[in-house]
Write an enzyme that holds these catalytic residues in place. Structure first.
Site, PDB file in Angstrom:
ATOM      1  CG  ASP A 252      -2.066   0.977   1.086  1.00  0.00           C
ATOM      2  OD1 ASP A 252      -3.218   0.531   0.934  1.00  0.00           O
ATOM      3  OD2 ASP A 252      -1.804   2.208   1.114  1.00  0.00           O
TER       4      ASP A 252
ATOM      5  CG  ASN B 173     -12.033  -0.685   3.758  1.00  0.00           C
ATOM      6  OD1 ASN B 173     -12.377  -1.210   4.808  1.00  0.00           O
ATOM      7  ND2 ASN B 173     -10.903  -0.019   3.628  1.00  0.00           N
TER       8      ASN B 173
ATOM      9  N   GLY C  19     -15.697   2.657   3.641  1.00  0.00           N
ATOM     10  CA  GLY C  19     -14.453   3.397   3.468  1.00  0.00           C
ATOM     11  C   GLY C  19     -13.708   3.072   2.190  1.00  0.00           C
ATOM     12  CD  GLN C  20     -14.706  -0.401  -2.865  1.00  0.00           C
ATOM     13  OE1 GLN C  20     -15.858  -0.658  -2.540  1.00  0.00           O
ATOM     14  NE2 GLN C  20     -14.082  -1.007  -3.857  1.00  0.00           N
TER      15      GLN C  20
ATOM     16  CG  HIS D 222      -8.657  -2.882  -2.522  1.00  0.00           C
ATOM     17  ND1 HIS D 222      -9.582  -2.169  -3.260  1.00  0.00           N
ATOM     18  CD2 HIS D 222      -8.511  -2.222  -1.356  1.00  0.00           C
ATOM     19  CE1 HIS D 222      -9.959  -1.104  -2.568  1.00  0.00           C
ATOM     20  NE2 HIS D 222      -9.343  -1.114  -1.400  1.00  0.00           N
TER      21      HIS D 222
ATOM     22  CG  HIS E 294      -6.891  -2.740   3.015  1.00  0.00           C
ATOM     23  ND1 HIS E 294      -6.111  -1.615   2.831  1.00  0.00           N
ATOM     24  CD2 HIS E 294      -8.097  -2.460   2.472  1.00  0.00           C
ATOM     25  CE1 HIS E 294      -6.827  -0.687   2.199  1.00  0.00           C
ATOM     26  NE2 HIS E 294      -8.031  -1.167   1.965  1.00  0.00           N
TER      27      HIS E 294
HETATM   28  P1  AMP Z   1      -9.741   1.553   0.170  1.00  0.00           P
HETATM   29  O1  AMP Z   1      -9.885   2.820   0.960  1.00  0.00           O
HETATM   30  O2  AMP Z   1     -10.146   0.326   0.922  1.00  0.00           O
HETATM   31  O3  AMP Z   1     -10.396   1.663  -1.182  1.00  0.00           O
HETATM   32  O4  AMP Z   1      -8.188   1.368  -0.041  1.00  0.00           O
HETATM   33  C1  AMP Z   1      -7.486   1.859  -1.128  1.00  0.00           C
HETATM   34  C2  AMP Z   1      -6.033   1.754  -0.760  1.00  0.00           C
HETATM   35  O5  AMP Z   1      -5.283   1.861  -1.938  1.00  0.00           O
HETATM   36  C3  AMP Z   1      -5.543   2.837   0.201  1.00  0.00           C
HETATM   37  O6  AMP Z   1      -5.007   2.217   1.369  1.00  0.00           O
HETATM   38  C4  AMP Z   1      -4.478   3.565  -0.597  1.00  0.00           C
HETATM   39  O7  AMP Z   1      -3.394   3.966   0.194  1.00  0.00           O
HETATM   40  C5  AMP Z   1      -4.077   2.516  -1.627  1.00  0.00           C
HETATM   41  N1  AMP Z   1      -3.552   3.008  -2.882  1.00  0.00           N
HETATM   42  C6  AMP Z   1      -4.131   3.916  -3.703  1.00  0.00           C
HETATM   43  N2  AMP Z   1      -3.389   4.081  -4.813  1.00  0.00           N
HETATM   44  C7  AMP Z   1      -2.332   3.227  -4.686  1.00  0.00           C
HETATM   45  C8  AMP Z   1      -1.206   2.924  -5.509  1.00  0.00           C
HETATM   46  N3  AMP Z   1      -1.009   3.532  -6.697  1.00  0.00           N
HETATM   47  N4  AMP Z   1      -0.309   2.009  -5.062  1.00  0.00           N
HETATM   48  C9  AMP Z   1      -0.501   1.397  -3.881  1.00  0.00           C
HETATM   49  N5  AMP Z   1      -1.537   1.633  -3.055  1.00  0.00           N
HETATM   50  C10 AMP Z   1      -2.442   2.547  -3.457  1.00  0.00           C
END
Ligand code: AMP
Length: 111
Positions: free
Chosen positions: A29, A84, A90-91, A97, A99
């Site tokens: 992340d 999420n 919180g998505q 994906h 986490h």
């Molecule tokens: P969510 O809030 O569950 O949709 O999580 C999205 C996650 O993607 C967040 O933790 C961001 O920090 C991560 N994220 C967004 N863009 C990137 C990227 N280019 N490379 C790695 N992580 C990313």
């Protein structure tokens, strides 16, 4: 396709990819919330858990997340896998994906 996670799958944008198989990719992340914070995604674009039609897909994702946790050395102490989903969940990125978070003791319930 403007999805940033699809672009990570195709290597159009950089990411620290740590594992991959025929169905899933795991990468670190960008804004880690724990000592270990890895995202596990399906290669196929699915916006969220709400759009999953093939029940094998979340099974593959979850087992891949488990294998990533083992490879990262956090399986024994414990870790958390979070999906999420939509606004209240919180998505922020609309490509399914998981986490994988570990390396610290986490509280419950989440905020
Ligand atoms: P969510 O809030 O569950 O949709 O999580 C999205 C996650 O993607 C967040 O933790 C961001 O920090 C991560 N994220 C967004 N863009 C990137 C990227 N280019 N490379 C790695 N992580 C990313």
């Amino acid at each position: 396709m403007s999805c940033i996670f699809c672009k990570i799958v195709t290597r159009e944008i950089p990411a620290t990819i740590i594992a991959e198989d025929d169905y899933c990719v795991a990468f670190r992340d960008l804004h880690p919330q724990a000592a270990t914070h890895v995202l596990v995604i399906p290669k196929e674009h699915v916006a969220s858990l709400n759009q999953v039609t093939d029940p094998l897909l979340p099974g593959r994702l979850l087992c891949f997340a488990r294998d990533v946790a083992a490879a990262e050395g956090i399986a024994e102490r414990g870790y958390r896998v979070v999906l999420n989903t939509n606004a209240d969940g919180g998505q922020t990125v609309f490509h399914l994906h998981a986490h994988v978070l570990g390396g610290k003791a986490m509280g419950w319930p989440p905020g």
